[in-house]
Design an enzyme around this catalytic site. Sequence first.
Site, mmCIF file in Angstrom:
data_model
loop_
_atom_site.group_PDB
_atom_site.id
_atom_site.type_symbol
_atom_site.label_atom_id
_atom_site.label_comp_id
_atom_site.label_asym_id
_atom_site.label_seq_id
_atom_site.Cartn_x
_atom_site.Cartn_y
_atom_site.Cartn_z
ATOM 1 N N ASP A 72 -120.738 7.893 -50.799
ATOM 2 C CA ASP A 72 -119.439 7.398 -51.257
ATOM 3 C C ASP A 72 -119.305 7.525 -52.761
ATOM 4 O O ASP A 72 -120.291 7.599 -53.507
ATOM 5 C CB ASP A 72 -119.208 5.955 -50.805
ATOM 6 C CG ASP A 72 -120.236 4.978 -51.367
ATOM 7 O OD1 ASP A 72 -121.432 5.325 -51.369
ATOM 8 O OD2 ASP A 72 -119.846 3.867 -51.791
ATOM 9 N N GLU A 134 -122.442 2.463 -50.820
ATOM 10 C CA GLU A 134 -123.321 1.981 -51.885
ATOM 11 C C GLU A 134 -122.508 1.375 -53.016
ATOM 12 O O GLU A 134 -122.899 0.360 -53.611
ATOM 13 C CB GLU A 134 -124.170 3.148 -52.409
ATOM 14 C CG GLU A 134 -125.241 2.740 -53.425
ATOM 15 C CD GLU A 134 -124.772 2.722 -54.880
ATOM 16 O OE1 GLU A 134 -125.512 2.212 -55.734
ATOM 17 O OE2 GLU A 134 -123.634 3.205 -55.164
#
Length: 382
Positions: A72, A134
């Site tokens: 991400d 994350e």
Amino acid sequence: MNSSRDLLETLVAFDTTSRESNLHLIDFVRDYLAGFDVPCELVYNASRSKANLFATLGPADQPGIVLSGHTDVVPVDGQPWTVPPFELSEREGKLYGRGTADMKGYIACVLALVPALVHAPLRRPVHIALSYDEEVGCLGVRSLLKALEQRPVKPMLCIIGEPTELKPVLGHKGKLAMRCDVHGQACHSAYAPLGVNAIEYAAELIGELGRIGRRLQAPEHHDKRFDPPFSTVQTGVICGGKALNIVPADCRFDFEIRALPSHDPSEVAQQLQAYAEQQVLPRMRAVSEQSAIHFSELSTYPGLATDAHSEAAQLIAEFSGSRAFGTVAFGTEGGLFDAAGIPTVVCGPGSMEQGHKPDEFVSLEQLEGCDAMLRRMLESIC
């Protein structure tokens, strides 16, 4: 099409902002690995809109090396980009695009190594671990680590490829993010003493947070390996009130603790909660029994403090070509891997100076350096 630069171009084109699904990128990596007859395991979130990926190359019955990265990226909303954020742009030896530094550049280098891994006589396995979410609290990797706990052989090392300019990092701070909801009693502002002003009492709590933070700056709490060398506390979001002539009944603020690895950040939350219960809430309830102060956790992850004399540290020194071990101010998934019993270091291409900013970039020189580091790793386990 197996070069790190070409793979990065493909990875950047996937909009994997944390609020979006990462499955299109995960599907690409799964198919890419399948092209080399490398099977992989997907660990989905509850809604199956996102997934972690885990693949093993080499003898699975031996302790090996995990090459770990998150898929991400942070949003580009409102940032003044001069290039398309989800297209790779090259200019003067730099590759621009969201995630190039943080941290699709590293993932591209890992994938570019796959053909060599497939054909190498590996004595130890290499694991590829890709996670989701994350950037919003290291959320996705937790289910991946839970799945790995069931395996009989644990990895001997995890290399988190966050951007460190390929300098080996053995430590970072942990984080605890909290929310505080203050509920008072509304009334007309002309009769303010008859109400319980939630904003004013929230301000008292924020002031106490500041005092706790200043106490943490005392020299006896310092760890000179970090910058700043102490745990920090800050309030980042506050909202409350409806109109100036109404005593506000509700106020909410979010705060965070960035804690040294040796410091438990929950101690700060406990100190603030004790102050709220003993000093603030009794005065609020003297006016209205319905007054309340509620704390809730938003996210948390542990710090990382790998021993400089450990096998993990010696290995990353060999691979990176440097024994100048450092620390970073930002957090990673490294503390979670370490807590799961997998010795962890942080080392990847690019700089966090470019991460999260408009016109984020990684240099071709850094990508080539990461390719070389991974080749040295490969040679050491053949």
